[in-house]
Design an enzyme around this catalytic site. Structure first.
Site, short mmCIF file in Angstrom:
data_model
loop_
_atom_site.label_atom_id
_atom_site.label_comp_id
_atom_site.label_asym_id
_atom_site.label_seq_id
_atom_site.Cartn_x
_atom_site.Cartn_y
_atom_site.Cartn_z
N HIS A 81 45.90 52.14 102.40
CA HIS A 81 46.03 51.03 102.64
C HIS A 81 45.11 50.74 103.87
CE1 HIS A 81 46.29 52.95 107.13
NE2 HIS A 81 46.74 53.68 106.49
N ASP A 190 41.48 55.01 109.56
CA ASP A 190 42.42 55.00 109.30
C ASP A 190 42.99 53.72 108.86
OD1 ASP A 190 45.12 55.55 108.74
OD2 ASP A 190 45.88 56.35 110.64
N GLU A 219 51.48 49.38 105.57
CA GLU A 219 51.89 51.09 105.94
C GLU A 219 52.01 51.55 107.16
OE1 GLU A 219 50.85 55.25 106.53
OE2 GLU A 219 50.04 53.78 107.36
N GLU A 220 51.16 50.78 108.27
CA GLU A 220 51.15 51.27 109.41
C GLU A 220 52.90 51.11 110.37
OE1 GLU A 220 49.91 53.38 111.01
OE2 GLU A 220 47.58 53.41 110.28
N GLU A 242 44.50 59.37 103.16
CA GLU A 242 45.14 59.13 104.44
C GLU A 242 43.95 59.83 105.23
OE1 GLU A 242 46.43 58.03 106.65
OE2 GLU A 242 47.84 56.75 105.22
N HIS A 337 44.90 57.30 115.43
CA HIS A 337 45.73 56.06 116.11
C HIS A 337 44.74 55.72 117.05
CE1 HIS A 337 49.61 55.84 113.52
NE2 HIS A 337 48.34 56.06 112.14
#
Length: 373
Positions: A81, A190, A219-220, A242, A337
């Protein structure tokens, strides 16, 4: 397989939160274009870069025989992503502070004292809180509920003069930093490391089957781009690339390691939003076996685990528009994250090795794995 550091730097430097991934997608398109036969975009901003293998079905067949078993001409979709965690500016105060909503799964503790870049011109700003001198004891031990981005402006008009307005996005002001032992830290690894892996695999691999290298959006915030992309591509096998959260550092004084940096890619067994794996994917045995055999062929040690408390695009790949084989392979990552996500570059390079080997390997049929019909 080497990951081109210059390419990774470019992917990270391009900013794009959910719904604002265009710059990232354009870099991905430019990097992968020399290594594929065709590139297309959909209305959401997903990028599909396709390499047509010499052994692909010319009649548009689905890669299965009359018994429903895969016969080696499957169309493969590898996807990562383009979006990163971000903040959506949702208001401007009279004295020029920007209020915001969080885009993606943020931990509020990472927000305080951070630098951000805001809007189309990447205006610098900071996220601060009331000084501790004005806090009572309870406030000093808690995370504040109300935060703002400070651009240094003194009024709404001055914010407008900076070309910032509600609806714009902010992202962390962190690029890549080299640490010891080939490890890297920064924002948006990410999933920019996975985009770099896609480019590396497309550059090196020359399989007989057709392969779609897909850069998905949003995606998030709920795997939204994946849902559209898998409908459009309709592959036989789809694998999400990922990062995977590690637990190889002390937590509350204890250290219990399931996934660690430097121990190779993680082939997911499944994932979900809770310990019951709601809203996630359970990887089918054929896909697991295919990736395991690819790891053996590439002489790469794999890690296996469940991702609890999160999902990947593989969730949509498995069932959207009809069932198909789907799974996920991931690069171990500390501090997921956050603005200081941390990976071991060797894990990423081994992930590319496994995927290149998988593209050259037959996909196992139902009688060729445990749990035979």
């Amino acid at each position: 397989m080497d990951i081109d550091r210059t390419e990774l730097d470019r992917l990270v430097a391009a900013r794009g939160g959910p719904g604002g991934e265009y710059r990232v997608a354009r870099v991905f398109e430019e990097l992968i274009e020399p290594h594929v036969d065709e590139i297309s975009w959909d209305a959401m901003g997903n990028v599909v870069a396709t390499s047509y293998g010499d052994g692909a079905n010319e009649d548009g067949g689905d890669g299965t025989n009359e018994n429903g078993d895969d016969e080696g001409s499957e169309e493969i979709m590898l996807a990562a992503h383009t979006d990163e965690l971000a903040f959506l500016i949702d208001g401007i105060t009279d004295d020029g502070l920007c209020s915001f909503s969080m885009l993606g799964g943020h931990y509020r503790g990472y927000l305080l004292g951070q630098h951000v870049r805001v809007g189309p011109d990447a205006v610098p700003g900071v996220i601060g809180a009331k000084p501790r001198h004005f806090m009572d004891n309870e406030e000093k031990e808690a995370l504040p509920e109300t935060l703002h981005i400070d651009l240094g402006a003194r009024s709404r008009d001055e914010v407008a003069d900076l070309n910032v307005e509600p609806g714009d996005q902010a992202t962390w002001d962190r690029e890549l930093t080299d640490l010891a032992n080939g490890r890297l830290t920064g924002r948006a690894l990410d999933d920019r490391i996975a985009l770099a892996i896609l480019v590396a695999v497309a550059r090196a691999a020359d399989p007989d089957r057709t392969v779609h290298y897909v850069a998905t959006v949003q995606e998030e915030v709920g795997l939204r781009g994946a849902r559209a992309a898998v409908h459009e591509v309709d592959p036989d096998v789809a694998v999400a690339l990922e990062i995977f959260p590690t637990d190889d550092y002390p937590i509350d004084g204890e250290r219990s390691v399931d996934v660690e940096l430097g121990s190779g890619p993680v082939v997911e067994l499944g994932d979900g939003t809770s310990e019951y794996l709601f809203g996630g994917v359970l990887v089918d045995r054929q896909t697991l076996e295919w990736l395991k055999r690819a790891g053996e062929s590439a002489d790469v040690s794999l890690q296996h685990d469940l991702m609890i408390g999160g999902t990947t695009d593989a969730t949509e790949f498995q069932s959207a528009g009809g069932g198909r084989h789907a799974g996920a392979i991931a690069v171990p990552c500390r501090y997921t994250h956050s603005p200081v996500e941390l990976i071991d570059l060797a894990d990423a390079e081994e992930t590319a090795d496994v995927l290149a080997a998988a593209l050259e390997s037959p996909f196992p049929d139902r009688t060729d794995v445990r749990g035979r019909r």
